[in-house]
Write an enzyme that holds these catalytic residues in place. Sequence first.
Site, short mmCIF file in Angstrom:
data_model
loop_
_atom_site.label_atom_id
_atom_site.label_comp_id
_atom_site.label_asym_id
_atom_site.label_seq_id
_atom_site.Cartn_x
_atom_site.Cartn_y
_atom_site.Cartn_z
N ASP A 203 2.30 3.94 -2.98
CA ASP A 203 1.15 3.06 -3.13
C ASP A 203 1.47 1.62 -2.70
O ASP A 203 2.52 1.08 -3.08
CB ASP A 203 0.77 3.08 -4.63
N GLU A 258 1.56 3.61 1.94
CA GLU A 258 0.28 2.95 2.15
C GLU A 258 0.55 1.50 2.53
O GLU A 258 1.09 0.74 1.73
CB GLU A 258 -0.57 3.00 0.87
C1 GLC Z 1 -3.96 1.82 -3.71
C2 GLC Z 1 -4.69 3.02 -4.25
C3 GLC Z 1 -5.88 2.55 -5.02
C4 GLC Z 1 -5.42 1.69 -6.15
C5 GLC Z 1 -4.54 0.55 -5.66
C6 GLC Z 1 -3.79 -0.09 -6.79
O1 GLC Z 1 -4.70 1.12 -2.78
O2 GLC Z 1 -5.01 3.88 -3.19
O3 GLC Z 1 -6.65 3.61 -5.51
O4 GLC Z 1 -6.53 1.15 -6.82
O5 GLC Z 1 -3.56 1.00 -4.76
O6 GLC Z 1 -2.77 0.75 -7.24
#
Ligand code: GLC
Length: 508
Positions: A203, A258
């Site tokens: 994440d 991500e």
């Molecule tokens: C990422 C996740 C999202 C979450 C954020 C904070 O973007 O995909 O769902 O709210 O991180 O952890």
Amino acid sequence: MADAGHVPWWRDAVVYQIYPRSFLDTDGDGVGDLRGIERRLDHLVWLGVDAVWISPFYRSPMADFGYDVSDYCDVDPRFGTLADADRLIAAAHERGLRLLVDWVPNHTSDQHPWFAESRSSRSSPKRDWYHWRDGRDGGPPNNWRAAFGGRAWTFDDATGQWYLHLFLPQQPDLNWSNPDVVAAMHQVLRFWLDRGVDGFRIDVVHCIGKDPAFPDQPAQLGEIDRVGIQNEPTTHELIRGFRRLVDSYPGERTTVGEVNLGDLPSIASFYGRGDELHMVFNFLPLHAPWTKAAWQDVIGRVAQELPTGAWPTWALSNHDVRRIRTRLGGEDAARAAAVLLLTQRGTPFVYQGDELGLEDAVVPDTHRVDPGGRDGCRAPLPWEPGPSHGWPTPSPWLPWPPEADARNAASERDDGASMLHLYRDLLAMRRRSAALRRGSLHLRDAPGDVLAYERECGGDRRMVLVNFGDREAEVPLEGSWAVDVASRPQPQPGVVPAHGAAVLAPER
Ligand code: GLC
């Protein structure tokens, strides 16, 4: 010695994202659980995906529905138990499916014992595990904004200092410049690797390094939140640390990070020299409008701007954005988008329910629960026609998506022309075609609104035609081709219906 021709599994794979709250409930509380996932693994095998990534199921107060973790090494009781997780990992492996878990390194929940200790006093041994600062002129330490609105600092009365949170105040950011934090989080990785997971979706990994001086962001950036900007060089060494750890385990464990940065050179930097992330999410396709020009540009840029060895990823939706069909406005375009997604060079990620052609649920204001306004795409999966759609309750935590009596797994399995069968046909085709899984990709000239590209590997070839226009289009083809899979039946290989797409194979 490594076999030079060996392709790691995750390059050949199609990954299916499970949002566990909405996959399937088995205990009747209206929230999906790990047993629900286990129960439907055979459906995923039938569909033909290779791996699943499961969004967080750890202990959490659910301020951000699991992305606020209060214990990384336990399962939240709403989702089941650690024993359920072990069973699920084993059940996936028995079926030849790989399993990735979601790891949230940037922040914990404010209910995590680490944060409770950190916030208890300025002299707590864990004080420095988070970012605590004095304010400036009676306000926060700098001008950063948090995702979901508001400032990125919250004042804590107990000790008279501010703590940093790039997301909600309930999600304090960890201080990764503290070696104890690094060690504790490496332990978390080991905990899950030892249980047999095949890797991690990581994440907002680009956010973990911070400049300890916390400079203001330039005024011209306005109120933009920090998550789309944060990019500190120190993050890369931290990622190399995870990579070494993950690679020290046998079985080609993998990572997909991500990285919410909007430009490809930044995204490319997170692959390092093959010593950082195995894969990085690229959000350009997710935000690309449904036009030939936009897609030609995205595909061309991915080919040019990601260095050799930086294996691309493709996703058209996830639990944070509106669904493909909702964004594109209709079934035809959503079907063509499935062709586009599953014929790219790189690892595709399919978000649960897109294979059913689901739209976002319409959630009345009184039922909205997500601070980020993302409830619509997180609606529960309908497995059967009504009223409870295969769930133990007719009213789960969010309303059903539109037309769930027709768009559900059972009804679509019975209908050879459904979206579900299109996904299955595309996945089977990808599996039997080396060109689609691993081949080169070259954009070809095509008239009007048709985007054309060719994939090739060791003599195996496919031509993909996607018509973004409102009218049937005819594409002159060199050589003799036959339709392998098309989004809608078409009269001839080179004649593509409005908002249609086809994959052609050379005629033998
Ligand atoms: C990422 C996740 C999202 C979450 C954020 C904070 O973007 O995909 O769902 O709210 O991180 O952890």
